[in-house]
Design an enzyme around this catalytic site. Structure first.
Site, mmCIF file in Angstrom:
data_model
loop_
_atom_site.group_PDB
_atom_site.id
_atom_site.type_symbol
_atom_site.label_atom_id
_atom_site.label_comp_id
_atom_site.label_asym_id
_atom_site.label_seq_id
_atom_site.Cartn_x
_atom_site.Cartn_y
_atom_site.Cartn_z
ATOM 1 N N ASP A 178 -0.014 -1.247 -8.228
ATOM 2 C CA ASP A 178 0.936 -1.603 -7.185
ATOM 3 C C ASP A 178 2.028 -0.518 -7.135
ATOM 4 O OD1 ASP A 178 2.223 -4.863 -6.160
ATOM 5 O OD2 ASP A 178 2.400 -2.884 -5.246
ATOM 6 N N GLU B 210 8.496 -10.782 -0.853
ATOM 7 C CA GLU B 210 8.467 -10.601 -2.306
ATOM 8 C C GLU B 210 9.629 -11.338 -2.980
ATOM 9 O OE1 GLU B 210 6.563 -6.141 -1.714
ATOM 10 O OE2 GLU B 210 7.127 -6.761 -3.727
HETATM 11 C C1 GLC Z 1 4.379 -3.990 -2.600
HETATM 12 C C2 GLC Z 1 3.532 -5.193 -2.879
HETATM 13 C C3 GLC Z 1 2.058 -5.011 -2.589
HETATM 14 C C4 GLC Z 1 1.870 -3.995 -1.469
HETATM 15 C C5 GLC Z 1 2.400 -2.663 -1.943
HETATM 16 C C6 GLC Z 1 2.331 -1.590 -0.832
HETATM 17 O O1 GLC Z 1 5.401 -3.868 -3.540
HETATM 18 O O2 GLC Z 1 3.652 -5.806 -4.158
HETATM 19 O O3 GLC Z 1 1.518 -6.290 -2.239
HETATM 20 O O4 GLC Z 1 0.491 -3.876 -1.146
HETATM 21 O O5 GLC Z 1 3.741 -2.738 -2.419
HETATM 22 O O6 GLC Z 1 3.181 -1.929 0.234
#
Ligand code: GLC
Length: 536
Positions: free
Chosen positions: A265, A459
């Site tokens: 991530d 988030e």
């Molecule tokens: C974010 C998320 C993830 C996402 C990634 C790219 O922090 O946790 O779900 O795909 O970054 O945007």
């Protein structure tokens, strides 16, 4: 391939951290748009041109390996202005209708291809256990089996009959594993509004419980052809998942026989050994992460990788395995033969047919929590109806986070139909809307509808210790109540909320986060479609 060429394949760079010139030697493996990572002009054509420019630059290198461009298209191609925004996953869980979710995700892939993008960082197959988590709405349900069923349907929708077929997108099952099981108060992460409470926290359960709750949706996704999995920021009692070889290599790649690739991530590997530069890279690659979403300090990452491989800290066969997995998926997607989808498909974005699918999904996602005699459905003629609440006429609020920008925002952020617009189309002069329920003295009506709504978040920003609805919305009930015979409350939220006074209404409808096509909500309120949704 040289070692640098191999390392480049394991590197994903954020498009805001690079441009075609500076990143010449680096932006050749994968590029992403983070939430809101839009080109300077947010139009389908500008998106396509942006991705194409990166792709053409990659094809001009020694080996001409195409890039794979990824984006969070988690309820439609939601960064793109004018795209169809479908209900957030919790609403799709409420439909309990896999075939409909498959249609939604196929339409999402279609609108992604029109913008040149063929990799979706979705579906989220989390199984949220504590609804105070800000990402609850990205999950389909608290029930593992329902998540498995609906998540697999989305994978089929995105990937179609063949990953190399037109208008398909590679799916990503995320976030492996246990993102939705963290305990309240265990997060050490923070975001733009301060410390998180649950997001990126710790799953305190034993491994057997963790796997029983959260592994089946990954098994279902792998069985249905998913080729990419993203790791979770969260931790188990054994430590950060991003650095856990047992979970990533033994369980996912071994036990589930997952032969695709694992991507970290956003900056996730840095959390494995905070404050260090090389240790987190070594531990997370060794654990089984194949591609790293760096995503900004990519020169440092590639330099670190190179030195760790030269020192033998990272074994060459681990790098070769990672690159084999990544190139394997690129070949399966047909990127070598067809590096870009067909151009000139801008009209697919926000098409009437896709919006019709979204409208049906909204109708099937709405849950009738409470009703009473002679309230619903509202007769489309003859009844005087009052409508109040900011959320009744706000595309941004009804769409929630991950819409145009990372956090989403209230306002007319993209095109679509609000509940006010949809009701007005059917009721005409019989409908009177005032955001603050400030109706002229003496106003009387048969039905009053108050919309109470969570304001957009994404988030950990949405982690809540109260699950309280905004007072400004709830206060409208007392203003509306004396003016009407029957009072209906529509809740727009990313999760079940503490209803309080709302529960005293004659009818209560949970609409979740419906997206741009709130006409589907009018359809059930007016009785043109039945209430089918169930709390997931
Ligand atoms: C974010 C998320 C993830 C996402 C990634 C790219 O922090 O946790 O779900 O795909 O970054 O945007």
């Amino acid at each position: 391939m040289t070692n640098t060429e191999k390392n480049v394949q394991t590197t994903q760079i954020c498009k805001n951290a690079t441009d075609h010139a500076i990143s010449g030697a680096y932006a050749r493996g994968s590029i992403l748009s983070g939430g809101g990572g839009c080109p300077s002009l947010n139009t389908p054509q500008a998106w396509y041109d942006m991705v194409n420019a990166y792709q053409q630059a990659a094809l001009g290198t020694r080996l001409g390996i195409p890039i794979i461009y990824g984006i969070d298209a988690v309820h439609g191609n939601n960064n793109v202005a004018g795209a169809t925004i479908f209900p957030q996953n919790i609403g799709m869980g409420a439909t309990n209708h896999p075939a409909l979710e498959q249609q939604v995700c196929a339409a999402t892939a279609l609108e992604m291809n029109a913008t040149g993008i063929r990799w979706d960082f979705g579906p989220v197959v989390a199984v949220p256990q504590d609804i105070r988590w800000g990402r609850t709405y990205e999950g389909y349900s608290e029930n593992t089996d329902l998540v498995s069923k609906i998540g697999a349907a989305c994978v089929r929708g995105l990937q179609g009959s063949s990953l190399s077929a037109d208008n398909t997108s590679a799916a990503t099952a995320k976030h492996f594993i246990g993102d939705g099981g963290t305990a309240f108060g265990t997060s050490t992460a923070s975001g733009p509004t301060g410390p998180y409470l649950l997001d990126q926290g710790v799953d305190q359960m034993d491994e057997a419980t963790l796997l029983k709750l959260f592994l089946p949706p990954y098994q279902a996704a792998v069985t249905n052809g998913v080729r990419i999995v993203m790791t979770s920021y969260s931790s188990t009692t054994a430590g950060k998942v991003h650095g856990d070889k047992h979970l990533i290599t033994d369980i996912l790649k071994g036990q589930l026989v997952f032969t695709g690739f694992v991507i970290s991530d956003w900056g996730g590997i840095d959390q494995v050994v905070p404050g260090s530069c090389s240790a987190p890279v070594a531990q997370s690659i060794h654990a089984g992460i194949d591609m790293v979403m760096v995503p900004t300090d990519y020169v440092r990452f590639i330099t670190t990788m190179k030195s760790l491989v030269q020192a033998g800290t990272i074994k060459q066969d681990r790098i070769d395995d990672a690159v084999t997995r990544i190139l394997g998926v690129k070949f399966e997607m047909g990127l070598f033969e067809k590096p870009m989808p067909a151009a000139g498909k801008e009209s697919e974005v926000g098409s009437a047919s896709d919006r019709a699918i979204a409208r049906q999904a909204v109708a099937e996602s709405a849950v009738l929590l409470k009703t009473s005699p002679n309230v619903l459905p509202i007769a489309a003629s003859g009844k005087k109806v009052l409508l109040a609440g900011q959320g009744a006429d706000d595309i941004g609020i009804q769409s929630g986070g991950w819409t145009i920008t990372w956090q989403g925002s209230a306002g007319q952020i993209t095109s679509g139909t609000t509940l006010q617009g949809a009701l007005n189309a059917k009721l005409g002069d019989n409908l009177t809307y005032d955001r603050n329920a400030a109706f002229p003295a003496g106003t009387k009506a048969d039905i009053g509808i108050v919309v109470v709504a969570e304001r957009p978040y994404a988030e950990g920003v949405g982690d809540s210790s109260t699950l309280a609805l905004p007072n400004e919305d709830v206060a409208l009930l007392a203003k509306m109540r004396p003016l009407v015979n029957k009072l209906v409350v529509v809740v727009i939220s990313g999760r079940p909320m503490v209803l309080g006074d709302v529960a005293s209404a004659d009818a209560v409808v949970e609409a979740w986060l419906p997206g741009t096509e709130a006409t589907g909500l009018a359809d059930v309120l007016l009785g043109d479609k039945p209430f089918l949704g169930t709390t997931p």
